[in-house]
Scaffold this motif. Structure first.
Motif, PDB file in Angstrom:
ATOM      1  N   ALA A  31       0.860  -1.183   0.000  1.00  0.00           N
ATOM      2  CA  ALA A  31       0.000   0.000   0.000  1.00  0.00           C
ATOM      3  C   ALA A  31       0.897   1.233   0.000  1.00  0.00           C
ATOM      4  CB  ALA A  31      -0.918   0.028   1.218  1.00  0.00           C
ATOM      5  N   TYR A  33       0.945   5.751  -0.353  1.00  0.00           N
ATOM      6  CA  TYR A  33       0.125   6.926  -0.067  1.00  0.00           C
ATOM      7  C   TYR A  33       0.844   8.204  -0.492  1.00  0.00           C
ATOM      8  CZ  TYR A  33      -1.239   3.476   3.546  1.00  0.00           C
ATOM      9  OH  TYR A  33      -1.601   2.337   4.217  1.00  0.00           O
ATOM     10  N   TYR A  35       0.698  12.191   0.769  1.00  0.00           N
ATOM     11  CA  TYR A  35       0.205  13.175   1.719  1.00  0.00           C
ATOM     12  C   TYR A  35       0.717  14.559   1.308  1.00  0.00           C
ATOM     13  CZ  TYR A  35      -1.256   9.747   5.253  1.00  0.00           C
ATOM     14  OH  TYR A  35      -1.891   8.741   5.942  1.00  0.00           O
ATOM     15  N   LEU A  43      -1.417  17.404   8.200  1.00  0.00           N
ATOM     16  CA  LEU A  43      -1.136  16.543   7.053  1.00  0.00           C
ATOM     17  C   LEU A  43      -2.442  16.061   6.432  1.00  0.00           C
ATOM     18  CD1 LEU A  43       1.717  14.805   8.823  1.00  0.00           C
ATOM     19  CD2 LEU A  43       1.880  15.219   6.381  1.00  0.00           C
ATOM     20  N   LEU A  45      -4.228  13.510   3.671  1.00  0.00           N
ATOM     21  CA  LEU A  45      -4.117  12.359   2.791  1.00  0.00           C
ATOM     22  C   LEU A  45      -4.702  12.717   1.429  1.00  0.00           C
ATOM     23  CD1 LEU A  45      -3.474   9.326   2.409  1.00  0.00           C
ATOM     24  CD2 LEU A  45      -5.801   8.858   3.233  1.00  0.00           C
ATOM     25  N   VAL A  48      -4.494   6.978  -2.020  1.00  0.00           N
ATOM     26  CA  VAL A  48      -4.048   5.697  -1.493  1.00  0.00           C
ATOM     27  C   VAL A  48      -4.098   4.673  -2.615  1.00  0.00           C
ATOM     28  CG1 VAL A  48      -4.408   3.878   0.205  1.00  0.00           C
ATOM     29  CG2 VAL A  48      -5.005   6.230   0.778  1.00  0.00           C
ATOM     30  N   ASN A  50      -3.690   0.534  -3.040  1.00  0.00           N
ATOM     31  CA  ASN A  50      -3.663  -0.743  -2.336  1.00  0.00           C
ATOM     32  C   ASN A  50      -3.524  -1.819  -3.398  1.00  0.00           C
ATOM     33  OD1 ASN A  50      -4.125  -3.002  -0.821  1.00  0.00           O
ATOM     34  ND2 ASN A  50      -6.101  -2.350  -0.019  1.00  0.00           N
ATOM     35  N   THR A  55      -7.515   3.290  -4.150  1.00  0.00           N
ATOM     36  CA  THR A  55      -8.652   3.023  -3.290  1.00  0.00           C
ATOM     37  C   THR A  55      -9.178   4.274  -2.611  1.00  0.00           C
ATOM     38  OG1 THR A  55      -7.137   2.478  -1.492  1.00  0.00           O
ATOM     39  CG2 THR A  55      -7.975   0.658  -2.810  1.00  0.00           C
ATOM     40  N   GLU A  56      -8.453   5.366  -2.710  1.00  0.00           N
ATOM     41  CA  GLU A  56      -8.953   6.594  -2.105  1.00  0.00           C
ATOM     42  C   GLU A  56      -8.416   7.795  -2.858  1.00  0.00           C
ATOM     43  OE1 GLU A  56      -9.565   6.537   1.930  1.00  0.00           O
ATOM     44  OE2 GLU A  56      -9.662   8.680   2.222  1.00  0.00           O
ATOM     45  N   ASN A  58      -8.973  11.788  -2.020  1.00  0.00           N
ATOM     46  CA  ASN A  58      -9.630  12.700  -1.083  1.00  0.00           C
ATOM     47  C   ASN A  58      -9.952  14.037  -1.725  1.00  0.00           C
ATOM     48  OD1 ASN A  58     -10.010  11.124   1.120  1.00  0.00           O
ATOM     49  ND2 ASN A  58      -8.269  11.883   2.276  1.00  0.00           N
ATOM     50  N   VAL A  96      -0.369  -4.233   3.852  1.00  0.00           N
ATOM     51  CA  VAL A  96      -1.813  -4.356   3.926  1.00  0.00           C
ATOM     52  C   VAL A  96      -2.235  -5.319   5.029  1.00  0.00           C
ATOM     53  CG1 VAL A  96      -3.817  -5.245   2.698  1.00  0.00           C
ATOM     54  CG2 VAL A  96      -2.205  -3.753   1.520  1.00  0.00           C
TER      55      VAL A  96
ATOM     56  N   PHE B  90       3.938  14.759  15.828  1.00  0.00           N
ATOM     57  CA  PHE B  90       2.580  14.567  15.327  1.00  0.00           C
ATOM     58  C   PHE B  90       1.960  13.319  15.950  1.00  0.00           C
ATOM     59  CE2 PHE B  90       2.448  17.737  12.021  1.00  0.00           C
ATOM     60  CZ  PHE B  90       3.774  17.923  11.682  1.00  0.00           C
ATOM     61  N   GLY B  98     -10.294  -1.417   4.505  1.00  0.00           N
ATOM     62  CA  GLY B  98     -10.061  -1.692   3.092  1.00  0.00           C
ATOM     63  C   GLY B  98      -8.649  -2.136   2.805  1.00  0.00           C
ATOM     64  N   GLY B  99      -7.965  -2.589   3.843  1.00  0.00           N
ATOM     65  CA  GLY B  99      -6.631  -3.117   3.624  1.00  0.00           C
ATOM     66  C   GLY B  99      -5.531  -2.085   3.679  1.00  0.00           C
ATOM     67  N   TYR B 100      -5.815  -0.908   4.133  1.00  0.00           N
ATOM     68  CA  TYR B 100      -4.742   0.057   4.284  1.00  0.00           C
ATOM     69  C   TYR B 100      -4.984   0.864   5.540  1.00  0.00           C
ATOM     70  CZ  TYR B 100      -7.968   3.622   2.458  1.00  0.00           C
ATOM     71  OH  TYR B 100      -9.026   4.463   2.258  1.00  0.00           O
ATOM     72  N   ASN B 101      -3.920   1.540   5.953  1.00  0.00           N
ATOM     73  CA  ASN B 101      -3.948   2.277   7.206  1.00  0.00           C
ATOM     74  C   ASN B 101      -4.177   3.750   6.899  1.00  0.00           C
ATOM     75  OD1 ASN B 101      -3.608   3.300   9.735  1.00  0.00           O
ATOM     76  ND2 ASN B 101      -1.679   2.258  10.138  1.00  0.00           N
ATOM     77  N   LEU B 103      -4.381   7.267   8.075  1.00  0.00           N
ATOM     78  CA  LEU B 103      -3.947   8.039   9.231  1.00  0.00           C
ATOM     79  C   LEU B 103      -4.572   9.429   9.230  1.00  0.00           C
ATOM     80  CD1 LEU B 103      -0.126   7.187   9.289  1.00  0.00           C
ATOM     81  CD2 LEU B 103      -1.906   6.286  10.784  1.00  0.00           C
ATOM     82  N   PHE B 105      -4.023  12.918  11.141  1.00  0.00           N
ATOM     83  CA  PHE B 105      -2.989  13.557  11.932  1.00  0.00           C
ATOM     84  C   PHE B 105      -3.522  14.770  12.687  1.00  0.00           C
ATOM     85  CE2 PHE B 105       1.026  11.578  10.830  1.00  0.00           C
ATOM     86  CZ  PHE B 105       0.732  10.896   9.653  1.00  0.00           C
ATOM     87  N   GLY B 106      -2.908  15.022  13.847  1.00  0.00           N
ATOM     88  CA  GLY B 106      -3.099  16.285  14.518  1.00  0.00           C
ATOM     89  C   GLY B 106      -2.274  17.362  13.828  1.00  0.00           C
TER      90      GLY B 106
END
Lengths: 113, 115
Positions: A31, A33, A35, A43, A45, A48, A50, A55-56, A58, A96, B90, B98-101, B103, B105-106
């Motif tokens: 996976a 990403y 950012y 930060l 996102l 993404v 996968n 898959t994403e 934003n 993943v 942070f 969905g198989g991914y992380n 995140l 963030f603050g």
């Protein structure tokens, strides 16, 4: 050495230019990403992938176009950017399966003039 | 929706003093929690993570964090700060979906260390 390499580290481009950011991970992750890190904003996102499938997305403007040809490489193609797109763009990867953290590259500092 | 709040934008401590950076999260399920550190011009490096089990987790560089579900907090601590700890920190909450992380963030806390 974080295992995630981004090139270039710095990029200055005009609003009419086309450029690409590259990210490569050597960790065997599947996976990846993108950012965006702007001044005074958390930060964000952007995209993404996968197993090479996006898959994403934003709500990122179409002037940013990602590409993931394989699980080790990720690109961000840039065209007709605006000055407000100036930021640090960070690539990350993770595994993943199971609970794992994301590993980040050192980022590309982009300045749009 | 998930969110992370780091109430302190800037913190200044003297070298050798103790440190606590605050983090509060909003998340409906059991959270996966992380602390990352970013030195100027660099990417993010993982300091520590909490997925389950012992609520006091140890990380690299002498850092630790405690998960307190009742307070929705995951504060980062270090008993004695070194000048090299000056950086931005942070807190993040992760959703494995969905198989991914994914995140969240603050906004980060910038730490300055006085000699």
């Amino acid at each position: 050495e974080t295992g995630v390499t981004q090139t270039p580290r710095h990029l200055v481009m005009g609003m009419t230019n086309k450029k690409s950011l590259k990210c490569e991970q050597h960790l065997g992750h599947n996976a990846m990403y993108w950012y965006k890190q702007s001044a005074k904003k958390p930060l964000e996102l952007m995209f993404v992938y996968n197993f090479k499938e996006q898959t994403e997305n934003n709500s990122v403007p179409s002037r940013f176009s990602p590409e993931c040809p394989n699980s080790s490489h990720l690109f961000l193609h840039l065209h007709t950017l605006q000055p407000e797109d100036s930021a640090l763009y960070l690539c990350a990867s993770s595994q993943v399966e199971g609970n794992t953290e994301a590993f980040f590259g050192q980022g590309t500092r982009l300045t749009v003039v | 929706a998930q969110s992370v709040t780091q109430p302190d934008i800037h913190i200044t401590v003297s070298e050798g003093a103790s440190l606590e950076l605050r983090c509060n999260y909003s998340y409906g399920a059991t959270p996966y929690l992380f602390w990352y550190v970013q030195s100027p011009g660099q990417g993010l490096q993982l300091l520590l993570k909490y997925f389950s089990g012992d609520t006091l987790v140890q990380g690299i560089k002498g850092f630790e964090a405690e998960f307190k579900r009742s307070q929705s907090s995951f504060n980062l601590r270090k008993p004695s700060v070194h000048w090299s700890d000056a950086a931005e920190y942070f807190c993040a909450v992760g959703q494995i979906s969905g198989g991914y992380n994914k995140l969240i963030f603050g906004a980060g806390t910038r730490l300055a260390v006085h000699p």
